[in-house]
Design a protein around this motif. Sequence first.
Motif, PDB file in Angstrom:
ATOM      1  N   LYS A 280       0.972  -1.167   0.073  1.00 27.25           N
ATOM      2  CA  LYS A 280      -0.150   0.087   0.295  1.00 27.25           C
ATOM      3  C   LYS A 280       0.660   0.994  -0.151  1.00 27.25           C
ATOM      4  O   LYS A 280       0.742   2.281  -0.513  1.00 27.25           O
ATOM      5  N   LEU A 281       1.869   0.710   0.963  1.00 27.39           N
ATOM      6  CA  LEU A 281       2.487   2.579   1.351  1.00 27.39           C
ATOM      7  C   LEU A 281       3.572   2.733  -0.517  1.00 27.39           C
ATOM      8  O   LEU A 281       3.456   3.758  -0.461  1.00 27.39           O
ATOM      9  N   LEU A 282       4.151   1.029  -1.042  1.00 26.68           N
ATOM     10  CA  LEU A 282       4.111   1.863  -2.228  1.00 26.68           C
ATOM     11  C   LEU A 282       3.773   1.576  -3.530  1.00 26.68           C
ATOM     12  O   LEU A 282       3.911   3.414  -4.537  1.00 26.68           O
ATOM     13  N   VAL A 283       1.913   2.014  -3.732  1.00 31.82           N
ATOM     14  CA  VAL A 283       1.340   2.476  -4.473  1.00 31.82           C
ATOM     15  C   VAL A 283       0.802   4.170  -4.097  1.00 31.82           C
ATOM     16  O   VAL A 283       1.036   5.142  -4.937  1.00 31.82           O
ATOM     17  N   GLU A 284       1.128   4.288  -2.754  1.00 35.22           N
ATOM     18  CA  GLU A 284       0.733   5.397  -2.005  1.00 35.22           C
ATOM     19  C   GLU A 284       1.967   6.013  -2.589  1.00 35.22           C
ATOM     20  O   GLU A 284       2.223   7.910  -3.744  1.00 35.22           O
ATOM     21  N   ARG A 285       3.232   6.016  -2.875  1.00 39.08           N
ATOM     22  CA  ARG A 285       4.490   7.198  -3.419  1.00 39.08           C
ATOM     23  C   ARG A 285       4.327   7.099  -5.082  1.00 39.08           C
ATOM     24  O   ARG A 285       4.861   7.487  -5.605  1.00 39.08           O
ATOM     25  N   MET A 286       3.864   5.824  -5.226  1.00 36.57           N
ATOM     26  CA  MET A 286       3.636   5.674  -7.375  1.00 36.57           C
ATOM     27  C   MET A 286       2.941   6.919  -7.000  1.00 36.57           C
ATOM     28  O   MET A 286       2.858   7.547  -7.891  1.00 36.57           O
ATOM     29  N   ARG A 287       1.605   7.292  -6.873  1.00 36.25           N
ATOM     30  CA  ARG A 287       0.829   7.868  -6.836  1.00 36.25           C
ATOM     31  C   ARG A 287       1.109   9.767  -6.881  1.00 36.25           C
ATOM     32  O   ARG A 287       0.736  10.320  -7.825  1.00 36.25           O
ATOM     33  N   SER A 288       2.120   9.669  -5.333  1.00 36.74           N
ATOM     34  CA  SER A 288       2.552  10.972  -5.482  1.00 36.74           C
ATOM     35  C   SER A 288       3.250  11.505  -6.908  1.00 36.74           C
ATOM     36  O   SER A 288       3.584  12.728  -6.950  1.00 36.74           O
ATOM     37  N   TYR A 289       3.232  10.715  -7.908  1.00 39.90           N
ATOM     38  CA  TYR A 289       4.190  11.332  -9.478  1.00 39.90           C
ATOM     39  C   TYR A 289       2.942  11.714 -10.298  1.00 39.90           C
ATOM     40  O   TYR A 289       3.519  11.813 -11.661  1.00 39.90           O
ATOM     41  N   GLY A 290       2.016  10.899  -9.564  1.00 34.68           N
ATOM     42  CA  GLY A 290       0.331  11.083 -10.641  1.00 34.68           C
ATOM     43  C   GLY A 290       0.141   9.364 -10.965  1.00 34.68           C
ATOM     44  O   GLY A 290       0.615   8.934 -11.185  1.00 34.68           O
ATOM     45  N   PRO A 291      -0.831   9.699 -12.223  1.00 30.27           N
ATOM     46  CA  PRO A 291      -0.528   8.338 -12.860  1.00 30.27           C
ATOM     47  C   PRO A 291       0.444   7.802 -13.304  1.00 30.27           C
ATOM     48  O   PRO A 291       0.750   8.435 -14.099  1.00 30.27           O
ATOM     49  N   TYR A 292       0.083   6.371 -13.295  1.00 30.08           N
ATOM     50  CA  TYR A 292       1.075   5.677 -13.859  1.00 30.08           C
ATOM     51  C   TYR A 292       0.879   4.065 -14.227  1.00 30.08           C
ATOM     52  O   TYR A 292      -0.373   3.849 -14.298  1.00 30.08           O
ATOM     53  N   ILE A 293       1.844   3.290 -15.408  1.00 27.38           N
ATOM     54  CA  ILE A 293       2.213   2.446 -15.951  1.00 27.38           C
ATOM     55  C   ILE A 293       2.907   1.573 -14.940  1.00 27.38           C
ATOM     56  O   ILE A 293       4.212   2.216 -14.100  1.00 27.38           O
ATOM     57  N   ALA A 294       2.341   0.299 -14.534  1.00 25.48           N
ATOM     58  CA  ALA A 294       3.310  -0.508 -14.064  1.00 25.48           C
ATOM     59  C   ALA A 294       3.454  -1.621 -15.330  1.00 25.48           C
ATOM     60  O   ALA A 294       2.798  -2.286 -15.689  1.00 25.48           O
ATOM     61  N   LEU A 295       4.623  -1.902 -15.496  1.00 15.66           N
ATOM     62  CA  LEU A 295       5.656  -2.882 -16.672  1.00 15.66           C
ATOM     63  C   LEU A 295       6.260  -3.649 -15.684  1.00 15.66           C
ATOM     64  O   LEU A 295       6.547  -3.664 -15.448  1.00 15.66           O
ATOM     65  N   HIS A 296       5.092  -4.817 -15.875  1.00  9.40           N
ATOM     66  CA  HIS A 296       5.562  -6.002 -15.646  1.00  9.40           C
ATOM     67  C   HIS A 296       6.771  -6.558 -17.549  1.00  9.40           C
ATOM     68  O   HIS A 296       6.586  -7.194 -17.878  1.00  9.40           O
ATOM     69  N   LEU A 297       7.976  -6.496 -16.949  1.00 13.16           N
ATOM     70  CA  LEU A 297       9.028  -6.713 -17.883  1.00 13.16           C
ATOM     71  C   LEU A 297      10.084  -7.475 -17.786  1.00 13.16           C
ATOM     72  O   LEU A 297      10.552  -7.969 -16.749  1.00 13.16           O
ATOM     73  N   ARG A 298       9.530  -8.471 -18.280  1.00 14.78           N
ATOM     74  CA  ARG A 298       9.473  -9.902 -17.654  1.00 14.78           C
ATOM     75  C   ARG A 298      10.877 -10.491 -18.788  1.00 14.78           C
ATOM     76  O   ARG A 298      11.135 -11.310 -19.618  1.00 14.78           O
ATOM     77  N   TYR A 299      11.751  -9.583 -18.428  1.00 15.15           N
ATOM     78  CA  TYR A 299      13.104  -9.679 -19.288  1.00 15.15           C
ATOM     79  C   TYR A 299      14.498 -10.558 -18.323  1.00 15.15           C
ATOM     80  O   TYR A 299      14.750  -9.457 -17.869  1.00 15.15           O
ATOM     81  N   GLU A 300      13.916 -11.181 -17.373  1.00 13.61           N
ATOM     82  CA  GLU A 300      14.455 -11.606 -16.610  1.00 13.61           C
ATOM     83  C   GLU A 300      15.737 -12.802 -17.094  1.00 13.61           C
ATOM     84  O   GLU A 300      15.251 -13.339 -18.021  1.00 13.61           O
ATOM     85  N   LYS A 301      16.672 -13.455 -16.129  1.00 12.22           N
ATOM     86  CA  LYS A 301      17.249 -14.699 -16.958  1.00 12.22           C
ATOM     87  C   LYS A 301      16.864 -15.138 -17.069  1.00 12.22           C
ATOM     88  O   LYS A 301      16.659 -16.553 -18.683  1.00 12.22           O
ATOM     89  N   ASP A 302      16.202 -16.362 -16.190  1.00 11.64           N
ATOM     90  CA  ASP A 302      14.930 -17.714 -16.508  1.00 11.64           C
ATOM     91  C   ASP A 302      14.423 -17.734 -17.722  1.00 11.64           C
ATOM     92  O   ASP A 302      13.881 -18.450 -18.601  1.00 11.64           O
ATOM     93  N   MET A 303      13.651 -16.566 -17.692  1.00 16.95           N
ATOM     94  CA  MET A 303      12.349 -16.421 -18.827  1.00 16.95           C
ATOM     95  C   MET A 303      13.339 -16.574 -19.843  1.00 16.95           C
ATOM     96  O   MET A 303      13.031 -17.368 -21.096  1.00 16.95           O
ATOM     97  N   LEU A 304      14.542 -15.667 -20.315  1.00 18.79           N
ATOM     98  CA  LEU A 304      14.600 -15.290 -21.528  1.00 18.79           C
ATOM     99  C   LEU A 304      15.859 -16.351 -22.018  1.00 18.79           C
ATOM    100  O   LEU A 304      15.743 -17.562 -23.133  1.00 18.79           O
ATOM    101  N   ALA A 305      16.392 -17.695 -20.512  1.00 15.05           N
ATOM    102  CA  ALA A 305      16.575 -18.379 -20.966  1.00 15.05           C
ATOM    103  C   ALA A 305      16.013 -19.979 -21.093  1.00 15.05           C
ATOM    104  O   ALA A 305      16.262 -20.579 -21.901  1.00 15.05           O
ATOM    105  N   PHE A 306      14.419 -20.304 -21.138  1.00 17.83           N
ATOM    106  CA  PHE A 306      13.933 -20.700 -20.882  1.00 17.83           C
ATOM    107  C   PHE A 306      13.245 -20.857 -22.156  1.00 17.83           C
ATOM    108  O   PHE A 306      12.654 -22.145 -23.277  1.00 17.83           O
ATOM    109  N   SER A 307      12.547 -19.566 -22.693  1.00 19.28           N
ATOM    110  CA  SER A 307      12.028 -19.464 -23.830  1.00 19.28           C
ATOM    111  C   SER A 307      13.015 -18.759 -25.105  1.00 19.28           C
ATOM    112  O   SER A 307      12.736 -19.550 -26.528  1.00 19.28           O
ATOM    113  N   GLY A 308      14.548 -19.604 -24.939  1.00 16.24           N
ATOM    114  CA  GLY A 308      15.323 -19.143 -26.214  1.00 16.24           C
ATOM    115  C   GLY A 308      15.226 -17.544 -26.387  1.00 16.24           C
ATOM    116  O   GLY A 308      15.678 -17.818 -28.196  1.00 16.24           O
ATOM    117  N   CYS A 309      15.619 -16.799 -26.178  1.00 17.26           N
ATOM    118  CA  CYS A 309      15.047 -15.520 -26.508  1.00 17.26           C
ATOM    119  C   CYS A 309      16.081 -14.530 -26.285  1.00 17.26           C
ATOM    120  O   CYS A 309      15.977 -14.512 -25.131  1.00 17.26           O
TER     121      CYS A 309
END
Length: 541
Positions: A280-309
């Motif tokens: 909840k506190l993180l949400v409040e702090r994001m809202r202090s910057y105004g409307p925001y996008i949450a980006l699920h950036l699945r550019y992580e080591k396990d995902m890239l290795a598993f998918s071969g990308c």
Amino acid sequence: MQRRRVRHRIHALVRLVVTCAVTALTIGTLISVQVLFDDTSSSSAYSSSSFSPLSSESTSILVADPYTVYGRRKISGHNESGQMRSMQEFSPPQLSKVSHYLKLWKKPSNQDFIPCMNPSQTYSAPGESRGYLLVHTNGGLNQMRAGISDMVAIARIINATLVIPKLDKGSYWQDLSNFSDVFDEKHFTQYLYNDIKLIKKIPKKLKRVMKANKQFRSWSGVDYYHNVISSLWKNYKIIIASKSDSRLANNNLPLDIQRLRCRVFYEALRFAPQIEALGKLLVERMRSYGPYIALHLRYEKDMLAFSGCTYGLSAREADELTKLRENTTHWKVKDIDPYEQRIKGHCPLTPKEIGIFLSLMGYPPTTPIYIAAGEIYGGDNHMADLEARFPIILNKAKLASAEELAPFTNYATQMAALDYIVAVESDVFVPSYSGNMARAVEGHRRFLGHRKTISPDRRELVRLFDKIASQNGGDEHSLQQEMNLSSNKVIEIHRKRLGSPRKRKGPISGTKGTDRFRSEEPFYENPLPDCLCYKGPITSR
């Protein structure tokens, strides 16, 4: 002389008319912007008066500037040492951009669909227990949440007493969290009192009895559990489910079972109090910057290795991921063509591609973006292009102090739960890949009123990205023309990919067996029609 006086009066009158017109437009703009921020700040399901505003020790509150539509007058970030740094002031936009700005953040209509999870009139209290169901979950946070929800429903089907599930501690993340570390166990037990019987541990007197260790068949219906699994009660008092993921079919189950799954997923599986509080506190702090996008950036080591990308990676990085995939025994597919994966849309969008996508969708550089993800593979090297387009990039480590994060830092599941809260409450959610996290967040946002979720069409986008890249050898004018044309096309492609109500997709035509179930849209990605009902306007007679 008389003519000069007339001309002077005419000029004065014109100035007065222009001044009044500009004043009226300005007031209208201020009202629109104020309403926007009022709506944004009041929309959070996680907002709570028990949490104070941002503490000056971790980050500063940014006061809204009524003349700034695209963001706050002073935007703050962090430098490498973790200290806040001021960025440039952004000039106010033209009045004609206000409607475009409002459209960027406007959520789709819920079309009068509202949550409906109450059981039917024939639904009864749990019957006499025939034995105990012991569940070993598998996967990351959201794979386990979906699995636990399924297992509650299965316990109801086979008249079992469910033992509080054991979380996966042997996965890639090596997380040692117990159920009560991640979820509010007391709430879970109390909430499901009228649905199933629950206990914390197997009674001591039964610890030495024979147990049936069974891997339930994937995507099974009620008949399988009535006929196959229930038959085990003849010889055993304890049934162990060695895996929990995808053990129930997505469709064609009794309505009361489907609604029970929703009650567990959206309400019973509340996160532990300490996770809820910081989330909840993180949400409040994001809202202090105004409307925001949450980006699920699945550019992580396990995902890239598993998918071969490996698109956009160096030869060394690609080789490292290939070796990881080859050495991970439970990943069955080893030989993967990275080019073919990307062209077919099977790869997560890279940070650079996401930056281009959001720009083409019309989001300005001042848009605050929360990165809901683990460690990004390659770190700053691969984030540079995204940060160049959108400088206000934030995450848990930038929004919270080291002391606030310390209790969660070594537990990937608990850290993912924090991201989940911020993502569900965001003004816009964008997943770079359709994994378990993305599906769970999208489904939750649909359940909460169809909050705006932009699902990138990766297959179409990579074609556009490659076309734009081919213009780099041409002149700047040609490149800009291509960008403008691509922007219109991208917006049109995603016009129906914004999270508006639609019935859950069934299997792809022509598929059979396991592939048929795999091709269905997952139950927890879209709870309509089972747990969302149409409530049209009441007409007077």
